[in-house]
Design a protein around this motif. Structure first.
Motif, short mmCIF file in Angstrom:
data_model
loop_
_atom_site.label_atom_id
_atom_site.label_comp_id
_atom_site.label_asym_id
_atom_site.label_seq_id
_atom_site.Cartn_x
_atom_site.Cartn_y
_atom_site.Cartn_z
N PRO A 188 4.28 7.55 9.26
CA PRO A 188 4.74 6.20 9.60
C PRO A 188 3.80 5.48 10.58
O PRO A 188 3.46 4.31 10.39
CB PRO A 188 6.12 6.43 10.21
CG PRO A 188 6.58 7.72 9.60
CD PRO A 188 5.33 8.55 9.46
N GLY A 189 3.36 6.17 11.62
CA GLY A 189 2.45 5.57 12.59
C GLY A 189 1.10 5.24 11.98
O GLY A 189 0.52 4.18 12.26
N MET A 190 0.60 6.14 11.13
CA MET A 190 -0.68 5.90 10.46
C MET A 190 -0.61 4.65 9.60
O MET A 190 -1.50 3.80 9.63
CB MET A 190 -1.05 7.11 9.60
CG MET A 190 -2.40 7.00 8.93
SD MET A 190 -2.70 8.39 7.82
CE MET A 190 -2.36 7.60 6.26
N MET A 191 0.47 4.51 8.85
CA MET A 191 0.62 3.35 7.97
C MET A 191 0.79 2.06 8.77
O MET A 191 0.23 1.02 8.42
CB MET A 191 1.80 3.56 7.01
CG MET A 191 1.60 4.71 6.03
SD MET A 191 0.20 4.52 4.91
CE MET A 191 0.89 3.38 3.74
N GLU A 192 1.54 2.13 9.86
CA GLU A 192 1.72 0.94 10.70
C GLU A 192 0.41 0.53 11.36
O GLU A 192 0.10 -0.66 11.47
CB GLU A 192 2.80 1.17 11.75
CG GLU A 192 4.20 1.06 11.20
CD GLU A 192 4.48 -0.28 10.50
OE1 GLU A 192 4.19 -1.34 11.09
OE2 GLU A 192 5.00 -0.25 9.37
N ASN A 193 -0.38 1.51 11.82
CA ASN A 193 -1.68 1.19 12.41
C ASN A 193 -2.64 0.60 11.38
O ASN A 193 -3.41 -0.31 11.69
CB ASN A 193 -2.29 2.41 13.09
CG ASN A 193 -1.58 2.75 14.38
OD1 ASN A 193 -0.99 1.90 15.03
ND2 ASN A 193 -1.62 4.02 14.76
N SER A 194 -2.58 1.10 10.15
CA SER A 194 -3.40 0.55 9.06
C SER A 194 -3.01 -0.91 8.81
O SER A 194 -3.87 -1.79 8.66
CB SER A 194 -3.21 1.34 7.78
OG SER A 194 -3.54 2.68 7.96
N VAL A 250 0.86 -1.18 0.00
CA VAL A 250 0.00 0.00 0.00
C VAL A 250 0.89 1.23 0.00
O VAL A 250 1.77 1.38 0.85
CB VAL A 250 -0.92 0.03 1.24
CG1 VAL A 250 -1.77 1.30 1.24
CG2 VAL A 250 -1.80 -1.20 1.28
N THR A 251 0.65 2.10 -0.97
CA THR A 251 1.39 3.35 -1.05
C THR A 251 0.42 4.51 -0.82
O THR A 251 -0.63 4.58 -1.46
CB THR A 251 2.08 3.51 -2.43
OG1 THR A 251 2.96 2.41 -2.62
CG2 THR A 251 2.86 4.82 -2.51
#
Length: 146
Positions: A133-139, A112-113
Motif C-alpha cells: 500500500p505504501g509503495m503504491m501511494e508513493n508511486s 495502475v495494477t
C-alpha cells in the motif's frame, strides 16, 4: 526449497496523471529509489535484459534480481524477480513474476495494477502485503507531482 503454492499479492491505485508520467515513475531509477527502499535499479528495460535492485539494510547489502519479460511503454511492465532477503535458494522455482498494468481510466487518470505471482514463501507474501500500500501511494504521489 520449493515454492509452497501460488502465493500472490495484488493492488491497484488510481493515479491522476498521464501514462507517460506513470511510466517514468515505474522505470526511472531515481524515482524507483523513492518508493522501493532506496534501491539502486539497473536495467535497460528491454525484453530479455537483466534487472537488479540493490539496497542496504543496516550493514547488510541485498541484491534482488530478475529478467525483463515484457515491456510495452505506458501499458505493461513484467519481470521475473528473486528476493535475496529471505535466504532461500536462487533457483528458478523461487522466482516470482511482477507485473505492472497501466489502464487509462479517463483523460486525466491511469489505473495502475501491481501483481506479484508465485511468491516462494508465505512470510514473504505477508511482508509484500504490508509494504505494497505504501509503495503504491508513493508511486502515485511521484506521478501526480510531475
Amino acid at each position: 526449497m520449493k515454492a509452497e503454492k501460488n502465493l500472490t499479492t495484488e493492488r491497484s491505485v488510481l493515479i491522476n496523471a498521464d501514462a507517460t508520467s506513470v511510466w517514468d515513475v515505474l522505470t526511472n531509477p531515481d524515482k524507483i529509489k523513492v518508493y522501493l527502499f532506496n534501491s539502486e535499479t539497473k536495467t535497460d528495460w528491454k525484453v530479455g535484459s537483466p534487472v537488479t535492485f540493490s539496497r542496504m539494510s543496516g550493514n547488510k547489502e541485498y541484491i534482488d534480481k530478475g529478467k525483463i519479460l515484457e515491456a510495452v511503454p505506458q501499458k505493461l511492465l513484467k519481470f521475473s524477480y528473486f528476493s535475496s532477503q529471505e535466504g532461500y535458494a536462487d533457483i528458478p522455482a523461487n522466482y516470482s513474476t511482477i507485473t505492472y498494468r497501466l489502464e487509462k481510466e479517463n483523460d486525466k487518470s491511469i489505473n495502475v495494477t501491481y501483481c506479484r505471482e508465485h511468491i516462494p514463501i508465505e512470510f514473504e507474501q505477508k511482508n509484500q502485503g504490508k509494504f505494497l500500500p505504501g509503495m503504491m501511494e508513493n508511486s502515485k504521489k511521484l506521478a501526480e507531482e510531475m
